[in-house]
Design an enzyme around this catalytic site. Sequence first.
Site, PDB file in Angstrom:
ATOM      1  N   HIS A 104       1.393  -8.293  -6.764  1.00  0.00           N
ATOM      2  CA  HIS A 104       2.131  -7.039  -6.931  1.00  0.00           C
ATOM      3  C   HIS A 104       1.297  -5.826  -6.532  1.00  0.00           C
ATOM      4  O   HIS A 104       1.845  -4.745  -6.331  1.00  0.00           O
ATOM      5  CB  HIS A 104       2.666  -6.901  -8.366  1.00  0.00           C
ATOM      6  N   ASP A 135       1.611 -14.489  -8.849  1.00  0.00           N
ATOM      7  CA  ASP A 135       1.165 -13.093  -8.752  1.00  0.00           C
ATOM      8  C   ASP A 135      -0.292 -12.984  -8.317  1.00  0.00           C
ATOM      9  O   ASP A 135      -1.078 -12.230  -8.899  1.00  0.00           O
ATOM     10  CB  ASP A 135       1.373 -12.344 -10.070  1.00  0.00           C
ATOM     11  N   SER A 218      -4.808  -3.780 -12.580  1.00  0.00           N
ATOM     12  CA  SER A 218      -4.292  -5.038 -12.044  1.00  0.00           C
ATOM     13  C   SER A 218      -5.092  -5.499 -10.837  1.00  0.00           C
ATOM     14  O   SER A 218      -5.361  -4.721  -9.923  1.00  0.00           O
ATOM     15  CB  SER A 218      -2.820  -4.874 -11.644  1.00  0.00           C
TER      16      SER A 218
END
Length: 366
Positions: A104, A135, A218
């Site tokens: 992402h 992911d 992230s």
Amino acid sequence: MDASVTRGRVRRLLPPVTAALATAALLVGCSGSGAPTAHAPARADVAAPRKAEAPRRADGGGLQADYERVIKDVLSSVVQIDAANSLGSGVVYDAQGHIVTNAHVVGGENTFKVSTATGGGAIGAKLVAAYPEQDLAVIKLDAVPKGLRPARFGDSSKVEMGQIVLAMGSPLGLSSSVTQGIVSATGRTVTESRAGGGTGATIGNMVQTSAAINPGNSGGALVNLDSEIIGIPTLAATDPDMGGSAAPGIGFAIPVSMVRTVADQIIKSGKVTDSGRAALGVTGRTVVDSGYRPAGVAIVEVKGGGAADKAGLRAGDIITRLGETEIGTITSLSEALAAAKPGQTVQVTYSRGGSVRTATVTLGEI
């Protein structure tokens, strides 16, 4: 109660990522004990001798010294990734300039600007491959700067509750930031929203941590005190009872075992050839009962030759249980499969034409 999954896009900042949990807990603060009690001063002739204090190390000693050592060892292996209109983090995977991050973070982009701890300007990078189902993604620097140092990756089997960890990355665009916490739990299965650029991935065996994970963290590093990467920070929970705001101290990282499995395959083959993820081989949707409560997953399509097809399941069947796990929604089915293994035999309970049936299914692979 169920935790919700939401995302918001902030220009040049990686949008918040949240996790859908099977259950969510509310934490309350604790206060200290009552008011202090005053004491009369002791008489000089009866006062107990004062105990000598141990000398203090100039660097703070102990845990502080460990923090400083780990930060020095690892932070230079954590990079900032500029992907068009968002920022994220990444970890130097090898000396050839491969960087592992979240899918992402890269989104639909193929080219990036990467800022490393070696100094100098941003370096161009290109996407090798993304694997949204887990992911994860790998990008590669166009040129490897002198002094670039790959991170050292740990052993997922040795990650335990209570371990002290540090999260490193670029939260809110603040590069080379560090937060600290502990491993709160292991083996969590969480689901990411598709809203706001999310992958919709259901990820098993995640590491839950109290270390703060904010937008921009992230793809960065969750590190133990041996200077080893034990996970990639990916998700932060939100509390639906608090208007979808962040639930403090509840974040999740993809375990290093899965990170290495996916990254190694992408680097070698340009794609994931062995996912290790169980599959039924169906397309489904959540159905509700007369009270509009989730009541199972209706099979919309069965993949020919897949696990469900071989077990005799067909379109129109409504799955209500997988093994010992009750299935009410498509998310609960995805989470149950994420916790299973390809080749595992499970009993599927379903309804067809109003009658309840069971089938023994040997799970396939995504």
